[in-house]
Design a protein around this motif. Structure first.
Motif, PDB file in Angstrom:
ATOM      1  N   TRP A   1       5.850   7.112   2.744  1.00  8.18           N
ATOM      2  CA  TRP A   1       6.769   6.156   3.359  1.00  8.18           C
ATOM      3  C   TRP A   1       6.588   6.179   4.868  1.00  8.18           C
ATOM      4  O   TRP A   1       6.176   7.186   5.447  1.00  8.18           O
TER       5      TRP A   1
ATOM      6  N   LYS B   1       1.627  -1.163   4.535  1.00 12.56           N
ATOM      7  CA  LYS B   1       2.169  -1.543   3.226  1.00 12.56           C
ATOM      8  C   LYS B   1       1.299  -2.613   2.582  1.00 12.56           C
ATOM      9  O   LYS B   1       0.978  -2.541   1.401  1.00 12.56           O
TER      10      LYS B   1
ATOM     11  N   ARG C   1       6.678   2.324   0.943  1.00 11.84           N
ATOM     12  CA  ARG C   1       7.999   1.907   1.387  1.00 11.84           C
ATOM     13  C   ARG C   1       8.119   1.976   2.907  1.00 11.84           C
ATOM     14  O   ARG C   1       7.562   2.880   3.536  1.00 11.84           O
TER      15      ARG C   1
END
Ligand SMILES: [Zn+2]
Lengths: 286, 264
Positions: free
Chosen positions: B163, B204, B211
């Motif tokens: 993330w 991403k 995320r």
């Protein structure tokens, strides 16, 4: 004598013989200057000596030259030929750079992969190409190396790899960084099923390739004086404001510090690799 | 959220952002720091130990830049030596042995470029982490909280989930380094930053992260609670996954598959 020659009738054959220049091997032959001993060495002598100067200096070698030097005659079968770089990020100037590299190197990418036999021992082999963007690792290089290790795992073959690289290929950004993780995971799977991987580090092996598959082999060999390191010398000098010793990041330096197994001169590599393969039962551990 | 990628780089480097120890202190309970790589030294650029995440014991590893200038010097500005990566790996192996999930916080301009670092095998240390992390049989989650500088960041980010905070960056090379190599002009760092595709949105869309974490209320109680909840849910899901390792392999395997007509 001169007079007799003068009196000799001319004929076409004799004329022909005279007009074509006498063949002396040392006239007009391309030479290469050795950066170590600074002598000019005729190319024919260098070729006869696997591109090693009489002073011991190892010139860089093209990927296919290495493969044919090391493997049994006509045993090499190339794999993954069609894997090529594109310009995934649309990085400025990259497409042009790829085109000029292809022309300069006569290769489609910075690594050549396939199967071959060495001393009748079947193995997978890869050799990186310094004339293609200094062997930098982008997606295509990562994909080919990963595929080769997967192929080797599937066919239970050892892998012999010749590395030469300036590191990750920055024109592919994060995608090239991820190739370090991707290749490492494939090396791990190959290792975990008990198969042998021997890396031969050649000049220069640096950056992301050092920090991935170059340093992950069971046995790591290096050519004499090859640069082997992670960070570039200039970056280290800038960061530390210290000047670096001459032997810093040489094969001898990393041997001294315990990060490679052995320095192997070029003329011994074939025999050494063949014997190592045999000692590992054709690469497969019992 | 800033528009220019180079502004993001500056934001990611801002020393007022929370650092690794802020996340450890605010997300976990009973953190017990464990030191040393058992080989050479204890690298203060990496903080690692065991803690509780909503009661569950986990191993936490963070690259720490420090806040005050004194602390930043002590932490080597978050640039780990090989010892830092080896400490991290030692504690990841320990986590695997005892079945603890692993959570990494990554914030570094890169692995340290120094004489000692080279002498002690910076490249080998990173390589070993990449290789070993690919088969750790416990869930691994890595969060990029500031700078994700090249191999030195990746060495703590071979994870099941990666993330990024919305203003974190992740790059193969610093924009300044890239500009000076390619264009002999580090002043063109802004062009390099845009070309390198190093923002969270870029990462991403390239499939490199799963995320993007919002920076709303950054540093406040709600901010850390939100991350704690996400971590708890994700670890629960990953722990139940019987194909964890195959999926981790595939996660990296598919990145950068080129347009191939025929593989063999
Ligand atoms: Zn010489």
């Amino acid at each position: 004598m001169a007079l007799l020659n003068f009196l000799k009738p001319k004929n076409n054959l004799e004329e022909g013989g005279r007009t074509s220049a006498p063949v002396h091997s040392d006239v007009g032959e391309p030479e290469k200057n050795c950066p170590n001993c600074h002598k000019d060495i005729p190319m024919s002598r260098l070729w006869a000596n696997q591109l090693v100067c009489s002073c011991g200096y190892h010139f860089r070698m093209k990927a296919r030259q290495r493969i044919s030097m090391i493997s049994d005659k006509n045993s090499f079968r190339e794999l993954f030929v069609s894997v090529r770089s594109c310009n995934p990020l649309g990085f400025p100037g990259y497409r042009e750079k790829l085109e000029t590299s292809k022309t300069a190197s006569e290769e489609e990418e910075a690594v050549v992969c396939g199967t071959a036999s060495i001393g009748k021992q079947q193995c997978c082999i890869f050799a990186m190409e310094s004339t293609f963007m200094m062997g930098s690792m982008g997606s295509a290089v990562g994909e080919k190396i990963t595929s080769l290790f997967e192929y080797a795992t599937q066919h239970r073959l050892p892998v012999i790899g010749f590395t030469v690289s300036g590191g990750a290929r920055m024109q592919e950004g994060l995608l090239s960084l991820m190739q370090m993780a991707k290749t490492s995971a494939a090396v791990k799977q190959h290792s975990d099923v008990g198969l042998l991987y021997i890396a031969v580090l050649t000049d220069p092996t640096t950056g992301g390739v050092t920090a991935s598959f170059a340093m992950e082999a069971d046995i790591i060999l290096a050519e004499p004086s090859a640069t082997v390191g992670f960070a570039g010398k200039r970056v280290i000098e800038q960061t530390t404001k210290q000047s670096l010793p001459k032997e810093f990041q040489s094969a001898e330096f990393v041997l001294e510090h315990g990060f490679i197994d052995k320095i192997a001169v070029r003329k011994d590599q074939r025999k050494l690799l063949a014997e190592l393969l045999k000692m590992h039962n054709g690469g497969e551990s019992v | 959220m800033s528009e220019m990628p180079y502004d993001r780089v500056k934001l990611a480097r801002d020393n007022k952002r929370p650092t690794g120890q802020d996340y450890i202190k605010n997300i976990f309970k009973n953190f017990i720091e464990l030191h040393g790589d058992r080989r050479y030294a204890d690298d203060k650029a990496v903080i690692a130990g065991i803690a509780r995440l909503d009661g569950l014991p986990v191993t936490v590893i963070a690259i720490e830049k420090g806040h005050s200038s004194k602390e930043r010097v002590e932490r080597n500005f978050g640039a780990p030596h090989p010892e830092g990566y080896r400490k991290a790996l030692r504690l990841m192996k320990q986590a695997e042995k005892f079945g603890r999930p692993i959570i990494c916080f990554v914030d570094t301009s890169g692995a340290y470029c120094g004489i000692g670092a080279e002498e002690r095998g910076q490249g080998q240390a990173i390589a070993e982490n990449l290789m070993e992390m690919s088969t750790l049989c416990v869930p691994v989650i890595s969060i990029l909280i500031g700078e994700g500088g090249s191999g030195g960041a990746l060495a703590l980010a071979v994870a099941d989930r990666v993330w990024m905070l919305e203003n974190a960056v992740y790059s193969v090379i610093s924009p300044e380094g890239c500009a000076s190599i390619l264009w002999k002009d580090s002043g063109k760092a802004d062009i390099a930053a845009a070309s390198l595709k190093l923002t969270a949105e870029d990462a991403k869309s390239l499939g490199v992260i799963e995320r993007i974490l919002s920076e709303n209320e950054m540093g406040q109680k709600e901010y850390y609670e939100r991350i704690r909840t996400l971590l708890g849910e994700e670890i629960q899901a990953l722990t139940k996954d019987p194909d964890l390792l195959q999926k981790r392999y595939d996660r990296f395997r598919r990145i950068g598959m080129t347009d191939t007509e025929q593989m063999l």
